[in-house]
Design an enzyme around this catalytic site. Sequence first.
Site, PDB file in Angstrom:
ATOM      1  N   LEU A 150       0.822  -1.049  -0.063  1.00  0.00           N
ATOM      2  CA  LEU A 150       0.033  -0.034   0.028  1.00  0.00           C
ATOM      3  C   LEU A 150       0.994   1.171  -0.062  1.00  0.00           C
ATOM      4  O   LEU A 150       1.685   1.333   0.842  1.00  0.00           O
ATOM      5  CB  LEU A 150      -0.946  -0.065   1.228  1.00  0.00           C
TER       6      LEU A 150
ATOM      7  N   ALA B  20       1.878  -1.976   4.555  1.00  0.00           N
ATOM      8  CA  ALA B  20       1.679  -0.459   4.392  1.00  0.00           C
ATOM      9  C   ALA B  20       3.111   0.213   4.358  1.00  0.00           C
ATOM     10  O   ALA B  20       3.635   0.067   5.442  1.00  0.00           O
ATOM     11  CB  ALA B  20       0.578   0.173   5.371  1.00  0.00           C
ATOM     12  N   CYS B  21       3.232   1.230   3.716  1.00  0.00           N
ATOM     13  CA  CYS B  21       4.595   1.950   3.580  1.00  0.00           C
ATOM     14  C   CYS B  21       4.556   2.803   4.737  1.00  0.00           C
ATOM     15  O   CYS B  21       3.668   3.509   4.950  1.00  0.00           O
ATOM     16  CB  CYS B  21       4.752   2.676   2.171  1.00  0.00           C
ATOM     17  N   ILE B  22       5.824   2.696   5.322  1.00  0.00           N
ATOM     18  CA  ILE B  22       5.738   3.406   6.614  1.00  0.00           C
ATOM     19  C   ILE B  22       5.894   4.903   6.582  1.00  0.00           C
ATOM     20  O   ILE B  22       5.103   5.654   7.186  1.00  0.00           O
ATOM     21  CB  ILE B  22       7.117   3.062   7.561  1.00  0.00           C
TER      22      ILE B  22
ATOM     23  N   SER C  46       2.521   6.135   5.519  1.00  0.00           N
ATOM     24  CA  SER C  46       1.537   5.920   6.795  1.00  0.00           C
ATOM     25  C   SER C  46       1.652   6.775   7.702  1.00  0.00           C
ATOM     26  O   SER C  46       0.613   7.256   8.146  1.00  0.00           O
ATOM     27  CB  SER C  46       2.009   4.633   7.339  1.00  0.00           C
TER      28      SER C  46
END
Lengths: 119, 98, 124
Positions: free
Chosen positions: A39, A77-79, A82
Amino acid sequence: MNIGILLKEGPYNHQAADTAFKFAEAAIAKGHKVDAIFLYNDGVINATRLGDPPQDDRNIAARWTELSLKHGVEVLACIAASKRRGINDEVMIEGGEITGLGTLTDIAIRNDRLLTFGD
Amino acid sequence: MLHTINKSPFENNTFTTCVRFLQPGDPVLFIEDGVYAVQAGNRFGALIASVLKKNNPVYALKPDLDARGISAIAEGVKTVDYAGFVDLVEEHQINSWL
Amino acid sequence: MSEEQDIKKIMHVMRRAPHGSIYTYEGLEMILIMAAYEQDLSVAFIGDGVYALKKDQDTAGIGIKGFSKTFMALDGYDVEKLYVDKQSLEERGLTEDDLVVDVEVMDASEIGRLMNEQDVVIHH
């Protein structure tokens, strides 16, 4: 075939999350391996469990949990994306995880295909 | 290489841009709002015909056509379901135009 | 995994103007991370994507961090294959001199041929 999916839009606003799910479901049904759904951009909003769609609508977050728990698809999910959007471990859906863009690179390297869904 | 297009050609130039980069024989698959491109009788009929003429197969995702009430589609365009989409991805490397 | 079989051709395609949406900026962040993985990376600028490279961008007034200079740094990350679609540039009344970095201006057919050689293509 081994498949990675990059999802660049959040749920509901765009059809991207729905198409990504339908594609993943069809690929799994045909015996392919869906390795991961990564994501990115507003796509990370797919990873919150705080969503509460009406009863007669699809629950997109629940779909990702199902893919993760039933079919072993990594939902990531990409940090960086996010953090910008208030997604963290506290709100993370079951089966989802926060990770870095390096993981996306690994996904691109280790799979036969990387599909992108977005706007 | 399979090219997917998800934008209505009336709102967005993704289809016309993609055509400029298309290599002979590469299939094009319209999904989501992209499927409006293949509705019979619209002003993109000539462009669809020219793509087909260069031996580029053209597909549209049937569930997206159905969802939008499109039943009459341009001649030569084939429809696929999600399983057919998966098959195309297995046959070709993928280029998802957004 | 042997090194040779692991090198993949990955092309990033910048298609949108900067600032109006985050796609170009987050796309650039993705490119910078991927650059550390020693893959065969290239970046193509098509359509409004060419505006990302426009000189003299000053974002102070809109309160958004500018990043056009980061494209100048790509060279330092060994991302040297920057392709610009000739027609996109011309349509916008721009020339190579208007861009912040050295690029290869190419016809769509040529970029399309390179696209076809890729293992992965990501549009931003």
